[in-house]
Design a protein around this motif. Structure first.
Motif, PDB file in Angstrom:
ATOM      1  N   PHE A  36       0.781  -1.116   0.048  1.00 53.89           N
ATOM      2  CA  PHE A  36      -0.105   0.090  -0.016  1.00 53.89           C
ATOM      3  C   PHE A  36       0.981   1.128  -0.074  1.00 53.89           C
ATOM      4  CE2 PHE A  36      -3.610  -2.360   2.499  1.00 53.89           C
ATOM      5  CZ  PHE A  36      -4.108  -2.966   1.310  1.00 53.89           C
ATOM      6  N   LYS A  37       1.574   1.698  -1.232  1.00 55.00           N
ATOM      7  CA  LYS A  37       2.294   2.707  -1.120  1.00 55.00           C
ATOM      8  C   LYS A  37       1.686   4.139  -1.303  1.00 55.00           C
ATOM      9  CE  LYS A  37       6.157   0.115  -3.152  1.00 55.00           C
ATOM     10  NZ  LYS A  37       5.443  -0.952  -3.343  1.00 55.00           N
ATOM     11  N   ASN A  38       0.330   4.013  -1.764  1.00 58.55           N
ATOM     12  CA  ASN A  38      -0.525   5.010  -1.973  1.00 58.55           C
ATOM     13  C   ASN A  38      -1.775   4.763  -1.624  1.00 58.55           C
ATOM     14  OD1 ASN A  38      -1.185   4.210  -4.565  1.00 58.55           O
ATOM     15  ND2 ASN A  38       0.648   5.029  -4.991  1.00 58.55           N
ATOM     16  N   TYR A  39      -2.801   5.622  -1.549  1.00 56.52           N
ATOM     17  CA  TYR A  39      -4.367   5.312  -1.361  1.00 56.52           C
ATOM     18  C   TYR A  39      -4.783   4.458  -2.669  1.00 56.52           C
ATOM     19  CZ  TYR A  39      -9.343   5.600  -0.504  1.00 56.52           C
ATOM     20  OH  TYR A  39     -10.391   5.162  -0.197  1.00 56.52           O
ATOM     21  N   ASP A  40      -4.525   4.793  -3.732  1.00 53.34           N
ATOM     22  CA  ASP A  40      -4.800   4.081  -5.113  1.00 53.34           C
ATOM     23  C   ASP A  40      -4.407   2.446  -4.976  1.00 53.34           C
ATOM     24  OD1 ASP A  40      -5.778   6.490  -6.037  1.00 53.34           O
ATOM     25  OD2 ASP A  40      -4.800   6.528  -7.859  1.00 53.34           O
ATOM     26  N   ASP A  41      -3.304   2.110  -4.435  1.00 58.06           N
ATOM     27  CA  ASP A  41      -2.908   0.718  -3.942  1.00 58.06           C
ATOM     28  C   ASP A  41      -4.081   0.103  -3.313  1.00 58.06           C
ATOM     29  OD1 ASP A  41      -0.670   1.068  -5.342  1.00 58.06           O
ATOM     30  OD2 ASP A  41       0.620   1.446  -3.902  1.00 58.06           O
ATOM     31  N   PHE A  42      -4.344   0.749  -2.203  1.00 52.10           N
ATOM     32  CA  PHE A  42      -5.424   0.062  -1.487  1.00 52.10           C
ATOM     33  C   PHE A  42      -6.738  -0.129  -2.092  1.00 52.10           C
ATOM     34  CE2 PHE A  42      -9.149   1.080   1.358  1.00 52.10           C
ATOM     35  CZ  PHE A  42      -9.278   0.158   2.134  1.00 52.10           C
ATOM     36  N   ILE A  43      -7.043   0.953  -2.919  1.00 47.84           N
ATOM     37  CA  ILE A  43      -8.226   0.574  -3.877  1.00 47.84           C
ATOM     38  C   ILE A  43      -8.083  -0.622  -4.864  1.00 47.84           C
ATOM     39  CG2 ILE A  43      -9.891   1.835  -5.715  1.00 47.84           C
ATOM     40  CD1 ILE A  43     -10.326   2.790  -2.874  1.00 47.84           C
ATOM     41  N   ALA A  44      -6.796  -0.694  -5.086  1.00 47.55           N
ATOM     42  CA  ALA A  44      -6.670  -1.766  -6.305  1.00 47.55           C
ATOM     43  C   ALA A  44      -6.616  -3.059  -5.580  1.00 47.55           C
ATOM     44  CB  ALA A  44      -5.220  -1.559  -6.743  1.00 47.55           C
ATOM     45  N   TRP A  45      -6.002  -3.208  -4.319  1.00 54.77           N
ATOM     46  CA  TRP A  45      -6.307  -4.343  -3.451  1.00 54.77           C
ATOM     47  C   TRP A  45      -7.685  -4.573  -3.257  1.00 54.77           C
ATOM     48  CZ3 TRP A  45      -8.167  -5.138   1.545  1.00 54.77           C
ATOM     49  CH2 TRP A  45      -8.055  -6.432   1.879  1.00 54.77           C
ATOM     50  N   LEU A  49      -9.764  -7.810  -4.405  1.00 50.12           N
ATOM     51  CA  LEU A  49     -10.343  -9.308  -3.678  1.00 50.12           C
ATOM     52  C   LEU A  49     -11.933  -8.830  -3.433  1.00 50.12           C
ATOM     53  CD1 LEU A  49      -6.968  -8.860  -2.239  1.00 50.12           C
ATOM     54  CD2 LEU A  49      -8.162 -10.646  -1.002  1.00 50.12           C
ATOM     55  N   GLY A  50     -12.654  -7.963  -4.410  1.00 50.25           N
ATOM     56  CA  GLY A  50     -13.739  -7.780  -4.324  1.00 50.25           C
ATOM     57  C   GLY A  50     -14.583  -7.102  -2.929  1.00 50.25           C
ATOM     58  N   VAL A  51     -13.943  -6.388  -2.229  1.00 51.78           N
ATOM     59  CA  VAL A  51     -14.016  -5.997  -1.012  1.00 51.78           C
ATOM     60  C   VAL A  51     -15.468  -5.096  -0.956  1.00 51.78           C
ATOM     61  CG1 VAL A  51     -13.328  -4.453   1.021  1.00 51.78           C
ATOM     62  CG2 VAL A  51     -11.667  -5.955  -0.102  1.00 51.78           C
ATOM     63  N   ALA A  52     -15.400  -4.284  -2.069  1.00 55.17           N
ATOM     64  CA  ALA A  52     -16.858  -3.220  -2.154  1.00 55.17           C
ATOM     65  C   ALA A  52     -16.994  -3.081  -3.607  1.00 55.17           C
ATOM     66  CB  ALA A  52     -16.425  -1.744  -1.464  1.00 55.17           C
ATOM     67  N   LYS A  53     -18.335  -2.734  -3.962  1.00 50.63           N
ATOM     68  CA  LYS A  53     -18.443  -2.676  -5.624  1.00 50.63           C
ATOM     69  C   LYS A  53     -17.670  -1.884  -6.369  1.00 50.63           C
ATOM     70  CE  LYS A  53     -23.443  -3.899  -4.349  1.00 50.63           C
ATOM     71  NZ  LYS A  53     -23.865  -3.379  -2.998  1.00 50.63           N
ATOM     72  N   GLU A  54     -17.333  -2.064  -7.487  1.00 46.79           N
ATOM     73  CA  GLU A  54     -16.693  -1.338  -8.332  1.00 46.79           C
ATOM     74  C   GLU A  54     -16.888   0.090  -8.328  1.00 46.79           C
ATOM     75  OE1 GLU A  54     -13.493  -1.956  -9.686  1.00 46.79           O
ATOM     76  OE2 GLU A  54     -13.574  -3.890  -8.873  1.00 46.79           O
ATOM     77  N   ILE A 139     -11.915   5.364   4.187  1.00 43.52           N
ATOM     78  CA  ILE A 139     -11.453   4.035   4.921  1.00 43.52           C
ATOM     79  C   ILE A 139     -12.634   3.184   4.985  1.00 43.52           C
ATOM     80  CG2 ILE A 139      -9.580   5.223   6.523  1.00 43.52           C
ATOM     81  CD1 ILE A 139     -11.547   4.454   8.772  1.00 43.52           C
ATOM     82  N   SER A 140     -13.928   3.674   4.550  1.00 48.90           N
ATOM     83  CA  SER A 140     -15.022   2.517   4.584  1.00 48.90           C
ATOM     84  C   SER A 140     -14.951   1.173   4.025  1.00 48.90           C
ATOM     85  CB  SER A 140     -16.354   3.058   3.924  1.00 48.90           C
ATOM     86  OG  SER A 140     -16.395   3.564   2.671  1.00 48.90           O
ATOM     87  N   PRO A 141     -14.057   0.775   3.110  1.00 52.53           N
ATOM     88  CA  PRO A 141     -13.841  -0.649   2.866  1.00 52.53           C
ATOM     89  C   PRO A 141     -13.232  -1.488   3.912  1.00 52.53           C
ATOM     90  CG  PRO A 141     -13.167   0.868   1.032  1.00 52.53           C
ATOM     91  CD  PRO A 141     -13.261   1.739   2.160  1.00 52.53           C
ATOM     92  N   VAL A 142     -12.362  -0.855   4.645  1.00 47.86           N
ATOM     93  CA  VAL A 142     -11.963  -1.560   5.752  1.00 47.86           C
ATOM     94  C   VAL A 142     -12.847  -2.342   7.009  1.00 47.86           C
ATOM     95  CG1 VAL A 142     -10.414  -1.284   7.853  1.00 47.86           C
ATOM     96  CG2 VAL A 142      -9.806  -0.345   5.992  1.00 47.86           C
TER      97      VAL A 142
END
Ligand SMILES: [Zn+2]
Length: 205
Positions: A36-45, A49-54, A139-142
């Motif tokens: 997770f180098k930046n916020y976009d990496d977190f979104i890519a993760w 993993l299908g954590v939230a809707k696209e 941070i809601s996907p967490v």
């Protein structure tokens, strides 16, 4: 060396909360490069993993682009939560009750904050645990990750919650005999075999 991107990151656990923890290259030794180098990496993760809707993830990414300071604060919070989850899961894996009681006091407020957004959704004829859409919170996907931790601790066999002795990755042991030791037999398992092999060779000299 394999490429260190979210795309190339192997997913070695069947539990979302464990996979969330396993987003640094290693928790042990000196090579702790963060995926997770930046916020976009977190979104890519989250997308991988299908954590939230696209469409929700796209909206969060756009918000982060507009509000850079908020995105950087969110990334810090996400990393802090990941570290906390790491401590929680490793305390269970090592059956360190004292440490677990200590971290439980810190994880409970995070669970309470997440569950304030909890809702049941009816998909087809099945009830699915879910969270209200919250486009304002980066941070809601967490929340889904915390739900996964909650489910693992409440419903699963805690004796099967394990930590790789090589890299410190955590996972839920799904093997029949419950003897899984490594995050990935091809990564740490092979490294350990090599280490033992060279040690054996040296001792023969
Ligand atoms: Zn490992």
């Amino acid at each position: 060396m394999r490429e260190r991107t979210i795309e190339a990151l192997p997913i070695d656990s069947t539990r979302l909360c464990c996979n969330f923890v396993n987003t640094v290259y290693s928790w042990r030794g000196e090579d702790n490069e963060d995926f997770f180098k930046n916020y976009d990496d977190f979104i890519a993760w989250c997308s991988k993993l299908g954590v939230a809707k696209e469409n929700q993830l796209r909206a969060l990414k756009a918000k982060a682009k507009r509000e850079k300071k908020k995105a950087s604060l969110a990334l810090h919070r996400i990393r802090d939560l990941r570290l906390l989850l790491y401590h929680v899961i490793s305390a269970i894996a090592s059956q360190d009750k004292k440490e677990f009681e200590k971290v439980l006091k810190r994880i409970n407020p995070a669970l309470q904050a997440s569950f304030a957004h909890y809702q049941l959704e009816l998909i087809g004829n099945k009830f699915v645990p879910s969270f209200q859409s919250d486009p304002d919170s980066l941070i809601s996907p967490v929340r889904k990750v915390l739900l996964s931790l909650n489910e693992m601790l409440v419903w699963d066999d805690v004796h099967r919650i394990k930590q790789c002795p090589g890299c410190g990755y955590v996972f839920y042991d799904e093997t029949k005999n419950g003897k899984r030791r490594w995050c990935n037999p091809l990564a740490c398992g092979t490294k350990d075999k090599m280490k033992r092999y060279t040690k054996k060779l040296k001792s023969r000299r």
